[in-house]
Write a protein that holds these residues in place. Structure first.
Motif, PDB file in Angstrom:
ATOM      1  N   ARG A 214      26.304  38.198  39.326  1.00  0.00           N
ATOM      2  CA  ARG A 214      27.110  39.421  39.248  1.00  0.00           C
ATOM      3  C   ARG A 214      26.984  40.222  40.540  1.00  0.00           C
ATOM      4  O   ARG A 214      27.982  40.673  41.115  1.00  0.00           O
ATOM      5  CB  ARG A 214      26.684  40.260  38.059  1.00  0.00           C
ATOM      6  CG  ARG A 214      27.474  41.549  37.910  1.00  0.00           C
ATOM      7  CD  ARG A 214      27.009  42.338  36.672  1.00  0.00           C
ATOM      8  NE  ARG A 214      27.781  43.542  36.519  1.00  0.00           N
ATOM      9  CZ  ARG A 214      27.370  44.742  36.933  1.00  0.00           C
ATOM     10  NH1 ARG A 214      26.203  44.898  37.497  1.00  0.00           N
ATOM     11  NH2 ARG A 214      28.151  45.797  36.773  1.00  0.00           N
ATOM     12  N   ALA A 215      25.756  40.385  41.021  1.00  0.00           N
ATOM     13  CA  ALA A 215      25.523  41.149  42.255  1.00  0.00           C
ATOM     14  C   ALA A 215      26.177  40.463  43.453  1.00  0.00           C
ATOM     15  O   ALA A 215      26.778  41.137  44.307  1.00  0.00           O
ATOM     16  CB  ALA A 215      24.028  41.333  42.483  1.00  0.00           C
TER      17      ALA A 215
ATOM     18  N   LYS B 287      29.962  41.010  43.185  1.00  0.00           N
ATOM     19  CA  LYS B 287      30.286  42.417  43.484  1.00  0.00           C
ATOM     20  C   LYS B 287      30.192  42.685  44.981  1.00  0.00           C
ATOM     21  O   LYS B 287      30.978  43.464  45.528  1.00  0.00           O
ATOM     22  CB  LYS B 287      29.370  43.357  42.713  1.00  0.00           C
ATOM     23  CG  LYS B 287      29.823  43.592  41.281  1.00  0.00           C
ATOM     24  CD  LYS B 287      29.020  44.656  40.631  1.00  0.00           C
ATOM     25  CE  LYS B 287      29.702  45.829  40.083  1.00  0.00           C
ATOM     26  NZ  LYS B 287      31.069  46.052  40.041  1.00  0.00           N
ATOM     27  N   GLY B 288      29.238  42.047  45.657  1.00  0.00           N
ATOM     28  CA  GLY B 288      29.058  42.241  47.092  1.00  0.00           C
ATOM     29  C   GLY B 288      30.225  41.747  47.925  1.00  0.00           C
ATOM     30  O   GLY B 288      30.409  42.170  49.056  1.00  0.00           O
TER      31      GLY B 288
ATOM     32  N   HIS C 126      33.363  42.138  46.928  1.00  0.00           N
ATOM     33  CA  HIS C 126      34.436  43.103  46.650  1.00  0.00           C
ATOM     34  C   HIS C 126      35.768  42.421  46.342  1.00  0.00           C
ATOM     35  O   HIS C 126      36.832  42.908  46.739  1.00  0.00           O
ATOM     36  CB  HIS C 126      34.607  44.092  47.806  1.00  0.00           C
ATOM     37  CG  HIS C 126      33.358  44.815  48.162  1.00  0.00           C
ATOM     38  ND1 HIS C 126      32.766  45.738  47.343  1.00  0.00           N
ATOM     39  CD2 HIS C 126      32.548  44.704  49.248  1.00  0.00           C
ATOM     40  CE1 HIS C 126      31.661  46.194  47.901  1.00  0.00           C
ATOM     41  NE2 HIS C 126      31.498  45.587  49.051  1.00  0.00           N
TER      42      HIS C 126
ATOM     43  N   LYS D 224      38.871  41.219  44.015  1.00  0.00           N
ATOM     44  CA  LYS D 224      39.627  41.770  42.890  1.00  0.00           C
ATOM     45  C   LYS D 224      40.737  40.802  42.508  1.00  0.00           C
ATOM     46  O   LYS D 224      41.249  40.057  43.343  1.00  0.00           O
ATOM     47  CB  LYS D 224      40.264  43.125  43.262  1.00  0.00           C
ATOM     48  CG  LYS D 224      39.242  44.212  43.500  1.00  0.00           C
ATOM     49  CD  LYS D 224      38.605  44.646  42.201  1.00  0.00           C
ATOM     50  CE  LYS D 224      37.614  45.772  42.439  1.00  0.00           C
ATOM     51  NZ  LYS D 224      36.611  45.874  41.406  1.00  0.00           N
TER      52      LYS D 224
ATOM     53  N   GLU E  29      31.519  35.418  34.661  1.00  0.00           N
ATOM     54  CA  GLU E  29      30.810  36.043  35.787  1.00  0.00           C
ATOM     55  C   GLU E  29      31.749  36.959  36.580  1.00  0.00           C
ATOM     56  O   GLU E  29      31.365  38.065  36.976  1.00  0.00           O
ATOM     57  CB  GLU E  29      30.206  34.983  36.716  1.00  0.00           C
ATOM     58  CG  GLU E  29      29.097  34.166  36.113  1.00  0.00           C
ATOM     59  CD  GLU E  29      27.768  34.886  35.983  1.00  0.00           C
ATOM     60  OE1 GLU E  29      27.675  36.103  36.271  1.00  0.00           O
ATOM     61  OE2 GLU E  29      26.792  34.218  35.579  1.00  0.00           O
TER      62      GLU E  29
ATOM     63  N   ALA F  89      31.627  41.238  36.920  1.00  0.00           N
ATOM     64  CA  ALA F  89      31.567  41.788  38.279  1.00  0.00           C
ATOM     65  C   ALA F  89      32.827  42.577  38.617  1.00  0.00           C
ATOM     66  O   ALA F  89      33.006  42.991  39.768  1.00  0.00           O
ATOM     67  CB  ALA F  89      31.362  40.660  39.284  1.00  0.00           C
ATOM     68  N   ASP F  90      33.698  42.791  37.637  1.00  0.00           N
ATOM     69  CA  ASP F  90      34.966  43.514  37.830  1.00  0.00           C
ATOM     70  C   ASP F  90      35.852  42.872  38.895  1.00  0.00           C
ATOM     71  O   ASP F  90      36.572  43.561  39.616  1.00  0.00           O
ATOM     72  CB  ASP F  90      34.713  44.990  38.164  1.00  0.00           C
ATOM     73  CG  ASP F  90      34.018  45.729  37.053  1.00  0.00           C
ATOM     74  OD1 ASP F  90      34.332  45.450  35.875  1.00  0.00           O
ATOM     75  OD2 ASP F  90      33.149  46.566  37.354  1.00  0.00           O
ATOM     76  N   SER F  91      35.806  41.554  38.981  1.00  0.00           N
ATOM     77  CA  SER F  91      36.618  40.827  39.951  1.00  0.00           C
ATOM     78  C   SER F  91      37.708  39.990  39.305  1.00  0.00           C
ATOM     79  O   SER F  91      38.552  39.438  39.994  1.00  0.00           O
ATOM     80  CB  SER F  91      35.719  39.908  40.803  1.00  0.00           C
ATOM     81  OG  SER F  91      34.826  40.667  41.567  1.00  0.00           O
TER      82      SER F  91
END
Length: 181
Positions: A33-34, A37-38, A40, A42, A84, A88-90
Motif C-alpha cells: 500500500r505504501a 501510494k508513493g 501517486h 490514479k 492493493e 492505496a486509492d489508485s
C-alpha cells in the motif's frame, strides 16, 4: 467375487487420497500500500490475468491446493493486485487512465526442500494498456514440516504471503511507474 471386492477397495482408497487444501483469502500488505501510494498513481484498472499451462496445484501428490471463492490462481493474483490498488486509492475502473493485465508465467510450490522446507515460486508478466510491460519473479521460502498433510496445509497457508511478495516485487520495481502513465 474377490476381484470385485479388490477393485472396490482399491477405488475407495485411491479416491480418498485426493483431498482439497484450501488457500486462505488474500490479505492486504501495508508495505505494498505504501509503495503504491508513493507512486501517486490514479485511475488504474486491473484487467484479466491468465496463467501458463504448467501450473500444478498438487501438493505431495495427494492434496490439491485450491484458491478460495472458486478463483483460479491467476484470478487470485489479479484480485490481489486490484485490492492493493484500491486500498492505496489508485484504483479506478470507470474511466481508467491505464489497465494492467497479467500472465502468471510460473507458479510452483514445494513442501519437500531439504525434507522440511517449502517454497512458492511466482513469475508474473504485467502489461499495461499503454504498451509497457514488466516481468517480475519471486521465490518465497518457509518451513513446511515433515508430515505430508501438515506440510501441504502450510504450503496453502503461505500462498497469500507469496502473492504479497510478488506484488511487492512488482510495485517496487523501478519500471513499474512507466506502466501507470
Amino acid at each position: 467375487m474377490n476381484r470385485s471386492l479388490v477393485a472396490v477397495t482399491c477405488a475407495a482408497l485411491l479416491s480418498a487420497c485426493t483431498v482439497q487444501q484450501p488457500v486462505a483469502r488474500y490479505a492486504i500488505s501495508a508495505d505494498n500500500r505504501a509503495a503504491i501510494k508513493g507512486i501517486h498513481a490514479k485511475d488504474v484498472a486491473v484487467g484479466h490475468f491468465v496463467s501458463a499451462d504448467k501450473i500444478d496445484p498438487n501438493c505431495r501428490g495427494g492434496m490439491i491446493l485450491t484458491p478460495p471463492d472458486g478463483l483460479s490462481f491467476a484470478a487470485y493474483i489479479q484480485k490481489a493486485l486490484a485490492d492493493e490498488l484500491k486500498v492505496a486509492d489508485s484504483y479506478g475502473d470507470l474511466q481508467p487512465k491505464v489497465t494492467l493485465s497479467g500472465k502468471v508465467e510460473e507458479l510452483e510450490s514445494s513442501s519437500t526442500v531439504g525434507l522440511t522446507g517449502g517454497y512458492w515460486n511466482i513469475k508474473l508478466l504485467v502489461s499495461s494498456s499503454n504498451g509497457q510491460s514488466l516481468t517480475v519473479q519471486h521465490r518465497s521460502t518457509f518451513k513446511a514440516g515433515f508430515e505430508g498433510s501438515e506440510a501441504c496445509r502450510r504450503v496453502a497457508a503461505q500462498f497469500p504471503a507469496a502473492v504479497q511478495d510478488i506484488i511487492h516485487e512488482l510495485v517496487t520495481n523501478s519500471a513499474f511507474p512507466a506502466l501507470l502513465q
